[in-house]
Design a protein around this motif. Structure first.
Motif, mmCIF file in Angstrom:
data_model
loop_
_atom_site.group_PDB
_atom_site.id
_atom_site.type_symbol
_atom_site.label_atom_id
_atom_site.label_comp_id
_atom_site.label_asym_id
_atom_site.label_seq_id
_atom_site.Cartn_x
_atom_site.Cartn_y
_atom_site.Cartn_z
ATOM 1 N N THR A 1 10.680 1.944 9.514
ATOM 2 C CA THR A 1 9.494 2.437 9.239
ATOM 3 C C THR A 1 8.989 3.522 7.516
ATOM 4 O O THR A 1 10.112 3.896 7.049
ATOM 5 C CB THR A 1 8.293 2.693 9.683
ATOM 6 O OG1 THR A 1 8.615 2.402 11.205
ATOM 7 C CG2 THR A 1 7.048 3.763 9.383
ATOM 8 N N TRP A 2 8.446 2.821 6.724
ATOM 9 C CA TRP A 2 7.861 3.536 5.716
ATOM 10 C C TRP A 2 6.447 4.396 4.945
ATOM 11 O O TRP A 2 5.883 3.511 5.609
ATOM 12 C CB TRP A 2 8.266 1.719 4.345
ATOM 13 C CG TRP A 2 9.230 1.122 4.260
ATOM 14 C CD1 TRP A 2 9.961 0.144 5.067
ATOM 15 C CD2 TRP A 2 10.421 2.007 3.139
ATOM 16 N NE1 TRP A 2 10.915 -0.275 4.853
ATOM 17 C CE2 TRP A 2 11.768 0.873 3.398
ATOM 18 C CE3 TRP A 2 10.670 3.216 2.658
ATOM 19 C CZ2 TRP A 2 12.852 1.238 2.675
ATOM 20 C CZ3 TRP A 2 11.888 2.820 1.583
ATOM 21 C CH2 TRP A 2 12.977 2.320 2.025
ATOM 22 N N SER A 3 6.821 4.761 4.482
ATOM 23 C CA SER A 3 5.445 5.863 4.184
ATOM 24 C C SER A 3 5.540 6.198 3.094
ATOM 25 O O SER A 3 6.644 6.265 2.419
ATOM 26 C CB SER A 3 5.091 7.019 5.564
ATOM 27 O OG SER A 3 6.618 7.274 6.033
ATOM 28 N N TYR A 4 4.575 7.296 2.435
ATOM 29 C CA TYR A 4 4.497 8.584 1.356
ATOM 30 C C TYR A 4 3.947 9.215 1.972
ATOM 31 O O TYR A 4 3.561 9.869 2.742
ATOM 32 C CB TYR A 4 3.614 7.170 0.273
ATOM 33 C CG TYR A 4 1.377 7.377 1.249
ATOM 34 C CD1 TYR A 4 0.913 8.288 1.073
ATOM 35 C CD2 TYR A 4 1.144 5.787 2.020
ATOM 36 C CE1 TYR A 4 -0.180 8.229 1.222
ATOM 37 C CE2 TYR A 4 -0.363 5.873 3.113
ATOM 38 C CZ TYR A 4 -0.506 7.222 1.977
ATOM 39 O OH TYR A 4 -1.472 7.448 2.629
ATOM 40 N N LEU B 1 8.624 8.480 -1.487
ATOM 41 C CA LEU B 1 8.508 7.190 -0.783
ATOM 42 C C LEU B 1 9.111 7.490 0.230
ATOM 43 O O LEU B 1 10.944 7.760 0.728
ATOM 44 C CB LEU B 1 9.056 6.458 -1.019
ATOM 45 C CG LEU B 1 9.232 4.495 -0.228
ATOM 46 C CD1 LEU B 1 7.776 4.273 0.091
ATOM 47 C CD2 LEU B 1 9.289 3.381 -0.907
ATOM 48 N N ASP C 1 0.643 -1.456 -0.250
ATOM 49 C CA ASP C 1 0.146 0.169 0.230
ATOM 50 C C ASP C 1 0.912 1.307 -0.198
ATOM 51 O O ASP C 1 0.746 2.380 -0.598
ATOM 52 C CB ASP C 1 -0.875 -0.130 1.193
ATOM 53 C CG ASP C 1 -2.079 1.205 1.416
ATOM 54 O OD1 ASP C 1 -2.317 1.557 0.479
ATOM 55 O OD2 ASP C 1 -1.851 1.760 2.400
ATOM 56 N N ALA C 2 1.606 0.739 0.840
ATOM 57 C CA ALA C 2 2.905 2.493 0.666
ATOM 58 C C ALA C 2 3.333 2.429 -0.081
ATOM 59 O O ALA C 2 3.487 3.425 -0.967
ATOM 60 C CB ALA C 2 3.936 2.388 1.791
ATOM 61 N N ARG D 1 1.220 3.869 -3.124
ATOM 62 C CA ARG D 1 0.554 5.649 -2.899
ATOM 63 C C ARG D 1 2.093 6.542 -2.788
ATOM 64 O O ARG D 1 1.600 7.591 -3.401
ATOM 65 C CB ARG D 1 0.111 5.469 -1.601
ATOM 66 C CG ARG D 1 -1.313 4.683 -1.357
ATOM 67 C CD ARG D 1 -2.440 4.934 0.065
ATOM 68 N NE ARG D 1 -2.902 4.591 -0.188
ATOM 69 C CZ ARG D 1 -4.014 5.055 0.868
ATOM 70 N NH1 ARG D 1 -4.007 6.193 1.002
ATOM 71 N NH2 ARG D 1 -5.153 4.562 0.860
ATOM 72 N N ALA D 2 3.156 5.588 -3.035
ATOM 73 C CA ALA D 2 3.924 6.807 -3.121
ATOM 74 C C ALA D 2 4.376 7.035 -4.730
ATOM 75 O O ALA D 2 5.303 7.584 -4.726
ATOM 76 C CB ALA D 2 5.320 5.511 -1.990
#
Length: 157
Positions: free
Chosen positions: A152-155, A128, A117-118, A121-122
């Motif tokens: 921790t990975w996010s977008y 990212l 998902d990340a 979305r990135a």
């Protein structure tokens, strides 16, 4: 697209060789950390090991990759490995008075461990983001394969 790596909890400017523990003896000095390109001498923005934090921004391209859960593969000058097993190296080394970086250990930030998902979305948002601590449980520079929960990975920005 961009990958932003934000790191904190750096271990300091000295550390013992791997496996020796914090006991007295020889130590690496003037320790720095940098993102490594395809060649070990291709380093992006070395940061002193006693900095409060470190941040790197890497250009990359998201390309369709059928057969992967997210359907996306990342490529770029600082991305290594085969499709489905991509990673970014953080190299730890000493810097001598002439400014020469000599690597003694490195960490692999495993892009294959980015939640689907990340990553999806990135690819849409254009960023990212990774966040990690750079000191391991022994107080030394983090090394080896880094996957959640160690990162921790996010977008997004």
């Amino acid at each position: 697209m961009w990958i932003r790596i934000d790191a904190d909890d750096l271990p300091g400017r000295t550390c013992p060789p791997a496996g020796t523990g914090p006991a007295e003896g020889p130590r690496y000095t003037n320790v720095h950390v940098a993102v490594q390109g395809r060649r070990p001498t291709d380093l992006l923005d070395p940061v002193p090991g006693d900095a409060a934090s470190a941040s790197w921004t890497l250009a990359c391209t998201a390309v369709p990759r059928p057969g992967t859960p997210s359907g996306i593969d990342l490529r770029g000058a600082h991305i290594q490995g085969r499709p489905g097993d991509r990673f970014v190296y953080l190299s730890w080394g000493t810097v001598d008075p002439a400014g020469t970086f000599t690597m003694f250990r490195r960490a692999k930030l495993m892009l294959a461990a980015v939640p689907d998902d990340a990553l999806t979305r990135a690819a849409t948002s254009g960023v990212l983001t990774a966040h990690l601590a750079l000191t391991d449980t022994r107080g030394e520079p983090v090394c080896a394969r880094i996957v959640p929960p160690g990162i921790t990975w996010s977008y997004g920005s």
